[in-house]
Scaffold this active site. Structure first.
Site: not given
Ligand code: NDP
Length: 480
Positions: A173, A226, A230, A248, A282, A383
């Site tokens: 996905k 992500g 999550t 990650e 990231c 972040e």
């Protein structure tokens, strides 16, 4: 344009028929619909993958390698087309999509086409016992791959390529915000002769479609990139089913600049590591720590260089900073800029939304530099994931190291110095998965990739990903 799920080699509408709007961030308008896939669609994708598995896992490495190489070649051949699709869907400059995103997607397939032919396992002779052990590394079965919106095809293929190279079948996905190039990948896989069911792509919301993949009792491994929140949720859902997880997650990466560095190279690279892809990588160096001796000079030179960056229409070749990915994300990033004052921080440059002529509803923001006094402020601890960097000074190596490590994240760090001893001390003592010295985002796909602390669990890249996507089995043979 209405896109469809890719299941068992065919393009299909979602079973329940629901669709979600897809926006073009450069103009802030809807330009397509994507399936709002349900649990039933995920089940259908799983069935297709499970049916394909016995044959695909027994397909020779030479054949798998050839098909992966063909996918790479087709991606390269469609460079302009895919880059345009990526830029439109994500808001990133077309020049970046052409130079980085799409070539890297091709490289991911080419790399694993080669790597799988070199992947081997160990044998251990039990000397004196008349026994030999060897390790079988067998594919897991059906695995789930879930990726974010910032580097859509680049990160989607970084998971899919090793998963299928190792003999697994995949239910994948992409982010619902940037589904377009994942959709186009389905066509490419058919053209390359990937057997039906080896890769299945379901589109939809993370909280329903993504959740259904993670909850599926027979999808035994999940590779996820992500946000940290999550990732923690996925870990909680997956733990009782003992799934293999590769996570990650987010970063708050320090860019540590010492007075003895190669100044011009550092300055040039720091502009890039701060604002490439609108700061939505990231690995961006969002906390710039500068040795006091050169702090004022750096501040002046950095602001001057950043002020020359062109914010604009992503489809123009000379645009440096395109649109942020969504209105919600723009508002989130802006809200961090708005707290600067409460945090006793000073906006040195930028801070405002930008209106581009004929693109007035697009999601544009100035590159923003904020001077902070205290590493404990939210701007330095959370972040932001946008074109916003903070800068602060330090006096000693000890202080720099302390500040660099004083966050919950541990993805990457960059150091600028020509002192070998310092390079080694920092490399050993930084709590991150990646350390760049006198460079940034230089990637060799053989290296382990991933983060420490709240930036994730496990490593991707090289043979690490092939190890993740296989189950080691020890076979012990006794002989006379
Ligand atoms: P999210 O965590 O919001 O989403 C990532 C993916 O997970 C999307 O496909 C999303 O779907 C899906 N998802 C959301 N909720 C669930 C759920 N409950 N179960 C299963 N899947 C779910 O991250 P973003 O897309 O916002 O990406 C930005 C984040 O990714 C940043 O924190 C960034 O640091 C991190 N990142 C980390 C990298 C690394 O290598 N460490 C590299 C790149 C980004 P949907 O989009 O539909 O919500």
């Amino acid at each position: 344009m209405k896109i469809q799920n890719y299941i068992n080699g065919k393009f299909e509408d979602p079973i329940k028929g629901g669709y979600i709007d897809n926006y073009n961030p450069s103009i802030g308008e809807i330009y397509g619909q994507i399936p709002n896939s349900s649990k039933e669609d995920v089940e259908k994708a799983f069935e297709a993958a499970a049916n394909a598995f016995p044959s695909w896992s027994n397909t020779t490495l030479a054949t798998r390698s050839k098909i992966l190489s063909k996918i790479a070649e087709l991606i390269k051949g469609k460079l302009d087309f895919l880059a345009e699709a990526e830029s439109k869907d994500n808001g990133k400059p077309i020049s970046l999509a052409k130079a980085i995103d799409i070539p890297r997607a091709a490289a991911n397939f080419q790399f694993y086409a080669n790597a799988i032919t070199q992947f081997s396992s160990e044998a251990h002779e039990s000397v004196g016992l008349n026994a030999v052990n060897f390790t079988l590394r067998q594919p897991i079965g059906v695995v789930g791959c879930i990726s974010p919106w910032n580097l859509p095809l680049y990160l989607f293929t970084w998971k899919i390529a090793p998963a299928i190279a190792a003999g697994n079948c995949v239910v994948a996905k992409p982010s619902e915000i940037t589904p377009m190039t994942a959709y186009l990948l389905g066509e490419i896989c058919n053209e390359a002769g990937l057997p039906k069911g080896v890769l299945n792509i379901v589109h939809g919301l993370g909280t329903s479609t993504g959740q259904a993949i993670v909850e599926h009792p027979n999808i035994k491994a999940i590779s996820f990139t992500g946000g940290t929140k999550t990732g923690a949720h996925i870990a909680r859902v997956a733990a009782p089913m003992f799934k293999k997880l590769s996570l990650e997650l987010g970063g708050k990466n320090p860019n540590i600049i010492f007075a003895d560095c190669d100044y011009e190279k550092m300055l040039e690279t720091t502009v890039r590591s701060s604002f490439a892809n609108q700061g939505q990588i990231c690995l961006c160096g969002s906390r710039i720590l500068v040795e006091e001796k050169i702090y004022e000079k750096f501040k002046k030179d950095f602001i001057k260089k950043v002020s020359k960056l062109k914010v604009g229409n992503p489809s123009e070749e000379n645009t440096d900073i395109g649109a942020l990915v969504s209105r919600e994300h723009l508002e989130k990033v802006k809200s961090y800029i708005d707290i600067a004052e409460q945090e006793n921080a000073k906006i040195l440059f930028g801070g405002n939304k930008v209106e581009i002529k004929n693109f007035e509803n697009g999601y544009y923001l100035q590159p923003t530099i904020i001077e902070v006094a205290d590493n404990n402020c939210r701007l330095n601890q959370e972040e932001v994931f946008g074109p916003v960097v903070t800068i602060m000074s330090f006096k000693t190596d000890e202080e720099a190291l302390y500040l660099a490590n004083d966050v919950k994240y541990g993805l990457s760090a960059t150091i600028w110095t020509n002192n070998l001893n310092r390079t080694m001390q920092f490399s050993k003592q930084l709590h991150t998965g990646i350390v760049w010295v006198n460079t940034w985002l230089m990637r060799d796909l053989r290296t382990p990739f991933g983060g420490a602390k709240d930036s994730g669990v496990g490593r991707e890249g090289g043979f690490e990903a092939l190890r993740f996507f296989t189950e080691p089995k020890n076979v012990c043979i006794s002989y006379e």
